[in-house]
Design an enzyme around this catalytic site. Structure first.
Site, PDB file in Angstrom:
ATOM      1  N   GLY A 132       6.223  12.401 -20.497  1.00 43.86           N
ATOM      2  CA  GLY A 132       5.499  13.598 -20.049  1.00 43.86           C
ATOM      3  C   GLY A 132       4.792  13.346 -18.726  1.00 43.86           C
ATOM      4  O   GLY A 132       4.785  12.217 -18.204  1.00 43.86           O
ATOM      5  N   GLY A 133       4.200  14.400 -18.177  1.00 44.67           N
ATOM      6  CA  GLY A 133       3.591  14.321 -16.837  1.00 44.67           C
ATOM      7  C   GLY A 133       2.497  13.266 -16.722  1.00 44.67           C
ATOM      8  O   GLY A 133       2.535  12.398 -15.842  1.00 44.67           O
ATOM      9  N   ILE A 134       1.514  13.310 -17.602  1.00 40.46           N
ATOM     10  CA  ILE A 134       0.392  12.372 -17.515  1.00 40.46           C
ATOM     11  C   ILE A 134       0.832  10.987 -17.987  1.00 40.46           C
ATOM     12  O   ILE A 134       0.518   9.961 -17.361  1.00 40.46           O
ATOM     13  CB  ILE A 134      -0.817  12.896 -18.323  1.00 40.46           C
ATOM     14  CG1 ILE A 134      -1.332  14.201 -17.696  1.00 40.46           C
ATOM     15  CG2 ILE A 134      -1.927  11.850 -18.389  1.00 40.46           C
ATOM     16  CD1 ILE A 134      -2.437  14.893 -18.478  1.00 40.46           C
TER      17      ILE A 134
ATOM     18  N   GLN B 212     -11.377  26.427 -26.825  1.00 40.81           N
ATOM     19  CA  GLN B 212     -10.626  27.325 -25.938  1.00 40.81           C
ATOM     20  C   GLN B 212     -10.049  28.480 -26.750  1.00 40.81           C
ATOM     21  O   GLN B 212      -9.456  28.250 -27.822  1.00 40.81           O
ATOM     22  CB  GLN B 212      -9.501  26.544 -25.234  1.00 40.81           C
ATOM     23  CG  GLN B 212      -8.572  27.363 -24.370  1.00 40.81           C
ATOM     24  CD  GLN B 212      -9.290  28.060 -23.200  1.00 40.81           C
ATOM     25  OE1 GLN B 212     -10.339  27.602 -22.724  1.00 40.81           O
ATOM     26  NE2 GLN B 212      -8.747  29.175 -22.753  1.00 40.81           N
TER      27      GLN B 212
ATOM     28  N   TYR C  44      -5.565  23.163 -31.406  1.00 38.58           N
ATOM     29  CA  TYR C  44      -5.599  22.128 -30.356  1.00 38.58           C
ATOM     30  C   TYR C  44      -7.040  21.639 -30.134  1.00 38.58           C
ATOM     31  O   TYR C  44      -7.281  20.443 -30.019  1.00 38.58           O
ATOM     32  CB  TYR C  44      -5.016  22.731 -29.085  1.00 38.58           C
ATOM     33  CG  TYR C  44      -4.832  21.780 -27.923  1.00 38.58           C
ATOM     34  CD1 TYR C  44      -3.747  20.899 -27.874  1.00 38.58           C
ATOM     35  CD2 TYR C  44      -5.717  21.779 -26.838  1.00 38.58           C
ATOM     36  CE1 TYR C  44      -3.560  20.050 -26.784  1.00 38.58           C
ATOM     37  CE2 TYR C  44      -5.539  20.939 -25.755  1.00 38.58           C
ATOM     38  CZ  TYR C  44      -4.455  20.079 -25.724  1.00 38.58           C
ATOM     39  OH  TYR C  44      -4.275  19.244 -24.649  1.00 38.58           O
TER      40      TYR C  44
ATOM     41  N   PRO D 275      -9.070  15.064 -20.051  1.00 34.39           N
ATOM     42  CA  PRO D 275      -8.712  15.713 -18.781  1.00 34.39           C
ATOM     43  C   PRO D 275      -8.995  17.212 -18.817  1.00 34.39           C
ATOM     44  O   PRO D 275      -8.913  17.847 -19.866  1.00 34.39           O
ATOM     45  CB  PRO D 275      -7.193  15.487 -18.671  1.00 34.39           C
ATOM     46  CG  PRO D 275      -6.842  14.472 -19.714  1.00 34.39           C
ATOM     47  CD  PRO D 275      -7.875  14.613 -20.793  1.00 34.39           C
ATOM     48  N   GLY D 276      -9.279  17.753 -17.649  1.00 34.33           N
ATOM     49  CA  GLY D 276      -9.272  19.205 -17.475  1.00 34.33           C
ATOM     50  C   GLY D 276      -7.846  19.627 -17.149  1.00 34.33           C
ATOM     51  O   GLY D 276      -6.888  19.006 -17.616  1.00 34.33           O
TER      52      GLY D 276
END
Ligand code: NDP
Length: 242
Positions: free
Chosen positions: A12-14, A143, A149, A179-180
């Protein structure tokens, strides 16, 4: 001897940025794949650093036990774990299904237990270990549309705080990175106007980068960070200050 770092969700990205940073730091880097093997091997071939990759559904304890067997057979030990694999299944509470709930809890929270449980006792016996759990700003502030989540990610930090106390004297630190909004494919796929509204809520005026997350993880994994444990590092451009 080089330390061995296991990063879940390295495709994945991170996770990829963390793997790459760890390779630059001189660690042997191991990651996992959940996607079909061919895709994972193609991903591995594209990387410009060395990374070993093993199949593992981190939401499944027995799969993580098999992962341990394979990694120990090939690398001897694991010194650093980054629990980075994660998913979202967003829905307002009215619409959320038990399947949405369970998938997110299992992949984001059970996984942290499933993977860490395989390796942490040996880390303690050897007198060194680092576990870095990737949570989220949305586990800190909640959120809309993410009860699953937010609960799972808040749970990740609860896990870090408790385990940190159990293993601190053995040279093992357990920390959380929250992370944001980070410029990964997932976030860049959001419609530009919606993304711009998100960016407008970030005081530094931009998304974070996977490399910025990797730099924090790199520090937490290092010998220099031995006095940091049970911490939750917020990296969100000032979007949630507490
Ligand atoms: P991606 O969607 O790019 O990557 C997720 C990774 O998790 C992939 O490697 C995927 O593997 C893996 N994965 C998913 N399910 C499983 C499973 N059951 N078993 C094993 N691996 C699995 O996510 P990001 O890089 O954006 O996010 C990484 C972490 O950071 C996540 O925990 C996320 O919640 C958190 N985060 C991300 C933010 C962002 O803005 N991007 C913000 C805050 C937190 P595969 O590709 O093989 O399916």
């Amino acid at each position: 001897m080089s330390k061995v770092a296991l990063v879940t969700g390295g495709t994945g990205g991170i996770g990829n940025a963390i793997c790459k940073q760890f390779a630059a730091d001189g660690y042997k880097v191991v990651t996992t794949y959940f996607e079909p093997e061919e895709q994972a091997k193609a991903w591995q071939a594209k990387q410009d650093y060395e990374v070993a990759i093993y199949p593992c559904d981190v939401s499944n304890y027995d799969d993580c036990a098999k992962l341990k067997e394979s990694v120990i057979a090939d690398f001897g030990q694991v010194d650093i774990i980054v629990n980075c694999a994660g998913i979202t299944r967003d829905a307002t509470f009215k619409k959320i299904t038990p399947a949405h709930w369970a998938a997110v809890m299992k992949t984001n929270l059970d996984s942290v237990f499933n993977v860490t449980h395989q390796f942490v006792n040996e880390m303690a016996d050897r007198g060194f270990g680092r576990v870095i759990n990737i949570s989220s700003i949305n586990g800190q502030k909640g959120q809309f549309g993410q009860t699953n989540y937010s609960a799972a990610k808040a749970g990740v930090h609860g896990f870090s705080m408790a385990l940190a106390q159990e293993v601190a004297r053995k040279g093992v630190t357990i920390n959380t990175l929250s992370p944001g909004y980070i410029a990964t494919e997932m976030v860049m796929a959001i419609a530009e106007d919606v993304r711009n509204k998100i960016i407008a809520q970030i005081p530094v005026g931009r998304l974070g980068t996977p490399e910025e997350m990797a730099a924090i993880v790199s520090f937490l994994a290092s010998d220099k960070a031995g006095f940091i444990t049970g911490a939750n590092i917020s990296a969100n451009g000032g979007q949630f200050i507490h």
